[in-house]
Design a protein around this motif. Structure first.
Motif, PDB file in Angstrom:
ATOM      1  N   THR A  52      -7.235   0.398  -1.868  1.00 52.13           N
ATOM      2  CA  THR A  52      -5.870   0.713  -1.440  1.00 52.13           C
ATOM      3  C   THR A  52      -4.815  -0.025  -2.258  1.00 52.13           C
ATOM      4  O   THR A  52      -3.636   0.020  -1.924  1.00 52.13           O
ATOM      5  N   LYS A  99      -1.079   6.225  -4.269  1.00 59.49           N
ATOM      6  CA  LYS A  99      -0.674   5.786  -2.925  1.00 59.49           C
ATOM      7  C   LYS A  99       0.075   6.860  -2.131  1.00 59.49           C
ATOM      8  O   LYS A  99       0.145   6.772  -0.909  1.00 59.49           O
ATOM      9  N   THR A 121       0.827  -1.219   0.000  1.00 57.02           N
ATOM     10  CA  THR A 121       0.000   0.000   0.000  1.00 57.02           C
ATOM     11  C   THR A 121       0.859   1.266   0.000  1.00 57.02           C
ATOM     12  O   THR A 121       0.318   2.366  -0.068  1.00 57.02           O
ATOM     13  N   ILE A 125      -6.191   4.097  -9.138  1.00 57.02           N
ATOM     14  CA  ILE A 125      -5.346   3.200  -8.333  1.00 57.02           C
ATOM     15  C   ILE A 125      -4.750   2.059  -9.178  1.00 57.02           C
ATOM     16  O   ILE A 125      -3.675   1.541  -8.856  1.00 57.02           O
TER      17      ILE A 125
END
Lengths: 253, 315
Positions: free
Chosen positions: B50, B75, A95, B67
């Protein structure tokens, strides 16, 4: 715009991958699993082979160096990656703004540094205890760097096995590592293998052992250029398969 | 401006559809709650948002960055606090924060400043050089949150952040989240604690069986089910097994024991309140407390979940 951004992005990726390398060094280098398979295992394996044989140190030590680098560099990834899967810390890296390739390169560098450091142990023992000399010191340093990176990439490739238990990866990795020992010219010289010697060409350890033999004692079956090409080719293969498998498991998660 | 835009997001695991074509936006500075029963698709959704999991179809835009197509740019703008505290147990609190800072490319001096600031804010300064393996669950949660905030993100994703925390730590954490939100951080929170969502969130989205059943402010969701008003009463002495009698009172549709209180659902709270005084007098029971209650977020949530389940059942 792209031309201006690229160097900056590459620098950022290197910086972040290096952070992963440092983190691995702090956490995994002294872990029992890493020490066991990275140091104790190759040492005792070699002792069991060398004791009682009348071989000169100049021939023995390069083999010990090759085995040490082979086992140590390829042991950090298989301990680190499944452990981080279990602790969910691997997800922290995914992430973060760092590419999957840079994460793996950071992990690979972690194994490579460990392999290079561990290699110093048999080398120092050989030089101080047995008085061996190194014919090509710069060549040896370059070889150790290249080989460590290649075998660390192999460990990372195996760590793509979707498990949270380092033991599972080590078990499968050893199924590959142990047979490779016997087809790489370390215990049985390639010239004594006759027509079966061709098998040695499919082992990365063959080129690693030959390169170290050349750097330490000056003798080589293939020559350092072929060895370097062989190791580089295997490294790229390990890297490509590793990235593909890690990425596949992320996509199906 | 929207911080998060989710369009037609879908995730299949084989033939099983875990998230079914959902759409929603989260505005900048908004505190957004994402609710749903277990297995509804909350965690799968947050994992796709995420970058932990790849959508089968659909898009997630974070501060304008897709994303899937621009993951690194996207991010840079968010921090993640997963359900399980994902910290390095063999590193100290300081080393954990330092590593997180390095992953976000923060300079050494800035890392030190932010790490010291966060450890101070979370009352962890005196433990900064201790390995986190000896930390309590609450302290680990604080380290995880600090690591997610090291780069001062625009958006914070939190997956069940108070799960397993004691009451004091939970209250402290909620105070910190409110403060962060007041200072402009967009917060995306998944939780199964409805009171948490009710008191923290500007809007909530409710996901049921992978489908988004409702997105609105908690008060607006409550208003959609005005029928479920109730009266809560406590008697002295508390007599177990009263429910059958209470259900017979005029205008009471159902009764439920809640600790030392009884909750009676009705469409006419004043009539029920009057009946309860009469009921107490006739049985020699003193009324300790009596309150009329509007529908809670829990009522709204249950109504929406049940409606959705019925809808799915008819298909």
């Amino acid at each position: 715009m792209t031309a201006l951004r690229r160097p900056s992005r590459v620098r950022r990726e290197i910086f972040r991958a290096w952070a992963i390398t440092k983190k691995d060094a702090r956490i995994y280098y002294l872990r029992p699993g890493t020490m066991m398979f990275g140091l104790m295992f190759p040492l005792f394996l070699f002792i069991s082979f060398a004791v009682g044989r009348d071989l000169p140190p100049q021939a023995l030590i390069p083999g010990l160096v090759a085995i040490t680098i082979f086992f140590s560099a390829s042991s950090v990834g298989p301990v680190a990656v499944p452990t981080e899967r279990r602790m969910k810390t691997h997800e922290r890296m995914i992430t973060a703004p760092i590419s999957p390739l840079s994460i793996l390169l950071g992990e690979i560098a972690g194994g490579a540094v460990y392999g290079a450091v561990m290699t110093a142990i048999p080398l120092i023992i050989g030089m101080i205890w047995y008085g061996i000399t190194i014919d090509h010191p710069i060549g040896l340093l370059a070889s150790v760097a290249l080989i460590s990176f290649g075998f660390s990439a192999m460990g990372i490739m195996f760590s793509a096995i979707p498990t949270e238990n380092p033991g599972d990866v080590m078990m499968i990795l050893n199924f590959v590592r142990l047979p490779l020992l016997f087809v790489s010219g370390i215990f049985i010289p390639i010239e004594e293998m006759g027509r079966y010697g061709i098998i040695t060409l499919v082992s990365p350890l063959t080129y690693a052992n030959d390169m170290i033999q050349y750097s330490v004692g000056g003798s080589s079956a293939f020559g350092p250029e072929i060895d370097a090409l062989g190791i580089a080719a295997f490294t790229l293969l390990f890297l490509w398969v590793g990235v593909t498998l890690h990425e596949r498991s992320r996509k199906t998660a | 401006m929207n911080s998060i835009e989710v369009e037609d997001l879908t995730k299949y695991y084989g033939d099983f559809c875990a998230v079914d074509h959902i759409d929603f936006d989260v505005e900048s500075g908004e505190f957004f709650g994402f609710l749903g029963p277990n297995g509804a698709g909350k965690t799968t959704t947050i994992r796709m948002m995420t970058g932990l999991s790849t959508p089968s179809s659909g898009t997630v835009s974070i501060m304008g960055f897709d994303i899937s197509r621009d993951p690194l740019d996207a991010k840079e703008h968010f921090g993640v606090v997963p359900e399980a505290s994902n910290i390095y147990e063999d590193l100290t609190a300081w080393e954990n924060l330092n590593f997180a800072g390095e992953l976000y490319g923060i300079s050494r001096s800035e890392r030190r400043r932010r790490a010291a600031e966060l450890l101070e804010a979370f009352d962890l300064s005196e433990f900064k050089d201790k390995k986190v393996k000896g930390f309590s669950k609450g302290m680990r949660r604080k380290v995880t949150l600090s690591m997610a905030m090291i780069h001062s993100p625009d958006i914070l994703f939190l997956d069940e952040p108070t799960s397993g925390l004691d009451l004091q730590s939970s209250i402290k954490l909620k105070e910190i989240l409110r403060d962060l939100n007041r200072r402009g951080t967009t917060i995306f929170l998944t939780t199964h604690i409805l009171e948490e969502a009710n008191t923290l969130c500007d809007r909530v989205g409710i996901i049921v069986r992978g489908r988004l059943a409702a997105v609105d402010a908690p008060e607006k969701l409550k208003r959609t089910i005005q029928a479920s008003q109730s009266v809560e009463v406590s008697f002295d002495p508390a007599v177990p097994g009263l429910a059958f009698d209470l259900e017979d009172l005029p205008a009471v549709t159902s009764a439920e024991k809640k600790g030392d209180k009884w909750r009676l659902w009705t469409q006419d709270p004043s009539l029920v309140a009057a009946s309860l005084f009469e009921y107490g007098n006739s049985r020699g029971l003193k009324i300790v407390s009596i309150n009329t209650l509007g529908p809670s977020l829990e009522d709204a949530f249950l109504a929406i979940v049940n409606d959705q389940a019925k809808g799915d059942g008819h298909q």
